[in-house]
Every structure is written in structure tokens, then in C-alpha cells.
Scaffold this motif. Sequence first.
Motif, short mmCIF file in Angstrom:
data_model
loop_
_atom_site.label_atom_id
_atom_site.label_comp_id
_atom_site.label_asym_id
_atom_site.label_seq_id
_atom_site.Cartn_x
_atom_site.Cartn_y
_atom_site.Cartn_z
N GLU A 135 0.53 -1.22 -0.43
CA GLU A 135 -0.10 0.55 -0.22
C GLU A 135 0.68 1.26 0.23
OE1 GLU A 135 -2.84 -0.21 3.13
OE2 GLU A 135 -3.65 -1.32 2.58
N PHE A 136 0.29 2.26 -0.84
CA PHE A 136 1.47 2.98 -0.95
C PHE A 136 0.73 4.39 -1.29
CE2 PHE A 136 2.51 0.47 -4.49
CZ PHE A 136 1.80 1.58 -5.74
N PRO A 137 0.73 6.18 -1.00
CA PRO A 137 -0.05 6.92 -1.53
C PRO A 137 0.88 7.88 -2.99
CG PRO A 137 1.67 7.77 -0.24
CD PRO A 137 1.94 5.61 -0.66
N ASP A 138 -0.22 8.55 -3.97
CA ASP A 138 0.44 8.82 -4.74
C ASP A 138 0.88 10.05 -4.46
OD1 ASP A 138 -0.33 6.54 -6.65
OD2 ASP A 138 -1.99 7.80 -6.53
N GLU A 139 1.76 10.03 -3.35
CA GLU A 139 2.53 11.65 -3.21
C GLU A 139 3.52 11.20 -3.05
OE1 GLU A 139 -0.42 13.52 0.06
OE2 GLU A 139 -0.21 11.79 0.47
N ASN A 140 4.50 12.35 -3.19
CA ASN A 140 5.71 12.51 -2.88
C ASN A 140 6.45 12.21 -1.55
OD1 ASN A 140 6.04 13.48 -5.86
ND2 ASN A 140 6.64 15.10 -5.94
N PRO A 141 7.47 12.44 -0.96
CA PRO A 141 7.97 12.61 -0.12
C PRO A 141 8.36 14.52 0.26
CG PRO A 141 9.87 12.28 -1.62
CD PRO A 141 8.96 12.46 -2.05
N VAL A 142 8.50 13.92 1.32
CA VAL A 142 8.60 15.36 2.43
C VAL A 142 10.01 15.84 2.62
CG1 VAL A 142 7.59 17.24 4.23
CG2 VAL A 142 6.50 15.40 3.11
N LEU A 143 10.58 16.96 2.10
CA LEU A 143 12.16 17.03 2.16
C LEU A 143 12.27 17.95 2.36
CD1 LEU A 143 14.77 16.42 1.64
CD2 LEU A 143 14.01 17.84 -0.84
N GLU A 144 13.18 17.97 3.75
CA GLU A 144 13.14 19.61 4.89
C GLU A 144 14.58 20.18 4.74
OE1 GLU A 144 9.16 19.61 7.70
OE2 GLU A 144 10.56 18.06 7.83
N VAL A 145 14.93 21.17 4.49
CA VAL A 145 15.86 21.74 5.22
C VAL A 145 16.37 23.42 5.75
CG1 VAL A 145 17.15 20.86 2.93
CG2 VAL A 145 16.39 23.35 2.76
N GLY A 146 17.32 23.08 6.69
CA GLY A 146 17.22 23.70 7.17
C GLY A 146 17.33 25.72 7.43
N LYS A 147 17.63 25.40 5.72
CA LYS A 147 17.46 27.27 5.57
C LYS A 147 18.56 26.88 3.50
CE LYS A 147 22.80 28.40 7.30
NZ LYS A 147 22.85 29.28 8.12
N LEU A 148 18.46 28.10 2.77
CA LEU A 148 18.56 28.01 1.48
C LEU A 148 20.03 28.24 1.29
CD1 LEU A 148 15.02 28.59 -0.25
CD2 LEU A 148 16.10 26.47 0.28
N LYS A 149 20.40 28.70 2.29
CA LYS A 149 22.11 29.28 1.68
C LYS A 149 23.13 28.68 3.07
CE LYS A 149 19.95 33.85 0.03
NZ LYS A 149 20.37 35.25 -0.17
N TYR A 150 24.61 28.68 2.31
CA TYR A 150 25.11 28.22 3.30
C TYR A 150 26.58 28.99 2.67
CZ TYR A 150 21.94 24.12 5.24
OH TYR A 150 21.15 23.76 5.41
N SER A 151 27.24 29.25 4.20
CA SER A 151 28.43 29.64 3.84
C SER A 151 29.39 28.29 3.98
CB SER A 151 28.94 30.32 5.12
OG SER A 151 27.79 30.91 5.30
N LEU A 152 30.36 28.40 3.53
CA LEU A 152 31.76 27.77 3.19
C LEU A 152 32.44 26.54 4.59
CD1 LEU A 152 33.68 28.13 0.33
CD2 LEU A 152 31.27 26.76 0.52
N GLY A 153 32.60 25.59 4.52
CA GLY A 153 32.71 25.49 6.14
C GLY A 153 31.19 24.95 7.46
N GLU A 154 30.10 25.52 6.57
CA GLU A 154 28.86 25.45 7.71
C GLU A 154 28.23 24.32 7.35
OE1 GLU A 154 25.58 28.23 8.40
OE2 GLU A 154 26.37 28.57 6.63
N ARG A 155 27.45 23.81 8.32
CA ARG A 155 27.01 21.94 8.63
C ARG A 155 25.68 22.16 7.75
NH1 ARG A 155 30.01 18.24 8.67
NH2 ARG A 155 29.07 16.80 9.25
N LEU A 156 25.87 21.28 6.20
CA LEU A 156 24.43 21.21 5.37
C LEU A 156 23.48 20.19 6.15
CD1 LEU A 156 24.42 21.58 2.07
CD2 LEU A 156 22.57 19.85 3.47
N ARG A 157 22.37 20.20 6.59
CA ARG A 157 21.37 19.54 7.07
C ARG A 157 20.05 19.61 6.26
NH1 ARG A 157 24.27 21.45 12.00
NH2 ARG A 157 25.30 20.30 12.88
N ALA A 158 20.05 18.16 6.48
CA ALA A 158 18.76 18.55 5.99
C ALA A 158 17.99 16.70 6.38
CB ALA A 158 18.43 17.84 3.83
N ASN A 159 16.64 16.40 5.98
CA ASN A 159 15.43 15.59 6.58
C ASN A 159 14.53 15.48 5.20
OD1 ASN A 159 15.05 13.26 8.62
ND2 ASN A 159 12.67 13.83 7.98
#
Length: 286
Positions: A135-159
Amino acid sequence: MRGLAALLLALGALRPAAGSGVEVLKGVRIRVPEAVRAGDTAKLACDYDLEDSPLYTIKWYRSDEEFYRYVPKESPATKVFPKPGINVDINLSNAREVTLWGLKRNQTGFYKCEVTADAPSFHTEIRSALMIVTEFPDENPVLEVGKLKYSLGERLRANCSSRPSYPAANLTWFINGQQVFGSKQVVIRKVVHQHADELEWTSASLELEASSGVFREGRLKLRCLATLFTLYRRTEEVELCEDSPQLAPVMGPTAPAGLSLGARVQQSLLVCCAACFCAVVSASAR
């Protein structure tokens, strides 16, 4: 010794001689869909070679419960044994195939085909295979990020989270079109969660350092792909950008002399901001 023989018989490793003892049944193979969607129809097939010997019977089981039998010497040749949730299409079932319709999730299990040759050998072979009703839905997964801009050296996190399904969908990360695997530089964590109605969903987190190696011309495309066998394939994508100061070129074109100070400042800001534009892009891959 008798105890060992009885055990071997129970395991199917030793068969008692029947008739002439000649094995006339060869090439027995079962073909069952790996997965089907709940409510759909599935065709189960049993291939065999009797080498010109007559067929005695074909039997189909789910686990150890027989639900279909074909005996060519009887009239009618087909017989269905009612079982909860198992619906046999008698018009599309015969000596080699059985068709099930309106499948439900609880019909997930091992299906067995038992082929028996006629006298004098009565040679019998059994094959089994697992079929999962999904059983599965006709929907996309949900993608979340902390922010859209990152400085070099920052930790990029997404879920990324899949929609509730059975079983839980598999989640795969991609950066700039390339699949990402866990390593010392990239941390990926996946957890399967229980949902209502015995459904499941998966969460997958991604963490890495923002570097020039992952940003291409100041941009990074992050994608999460959710799959369930070959039946479900959906993706969600986000575009991130490098958050570094972008100054107007020193030798660039000068503003027209007639522009006011405010207009000159606005033009400079437009030049700076044009270098970094981030947009969330959702896509469905079927």
C-alpha cells in the motif's frame, strides 16, 4: 536411523518411492510477482515439464492452506477452496496459472505450487515464492532543509520523510545528480517508524560540510528519492546556494550619469543578488 529418515522426510529432503520411482517431472519453476499493489490483480504461474506423462493434479497454497486445485480427469477440472481475502478468477485460471483479484495487504505471504504427475510415478514437486501486497500513496516524500543558503564550512542538514505505506519506502539521497552514501564526510541516518493502520514510514537525515566540492558555481541540487519495489517512485528536490558576498565587478559597466544615488545602490544590489538565487523545485518521477 528411523528417526533420521522421518526427519528427512519432514524436511522434504527424502521422498518415498512411488510407482516405478522414475522421475518424469522436470523443470518445475514458480513465477509469482515480487510485489503487487493492494486492490490489484496478480497472476501466479507454475512451469513444468512432464515429458509426455499425463498430469495428475496442480495445487496452489498460501502458506499451508490450499486455495486452488486443477485435476484434468475431473469435471469441472478446477476447484476453488474459499479462503478469507483470496479471490480466484476461475475464468483466468488453468493447469499452469491462477489469477487472484482484489488482493489485500494481509495476503502477503509465501505461495506454493504443487505439481503431481499421474500414475504410475505420481512424482510430486513443490516450489514456493514470496509475494508482498503493498500500500502506498500517490504523493512525493517531504524534504526539509534548515535554510537555503550556506557559507563554506557550515554544516548542511536536511531531512526526508516518506509517506505512510506498507512496507516502508526506501529513501535515497542525491547531490547534483549523484547518489550519496554514508561516509566520514557524509552522515546519513535512516529510521523506520510505525504509523496508524499498521502502515510505516521512513525518515532519512543527511549531514555534511558545505564545501566548494559540493557547490557547483555556487549551487547545490539536493534530491530525495522514495521507492517501493518497482511500483512506487517519487522524488523531491531543493536547490541550495553558497552564501558568500558577491560584489559588483570593479571594472564593470558604469551606471548612467543621470541615475540618482538610490538608483545606483539598487543596481548594485541587483548585481549582488543575481549571483545567488535559490528555489525549491518539486518533481514527480514515475
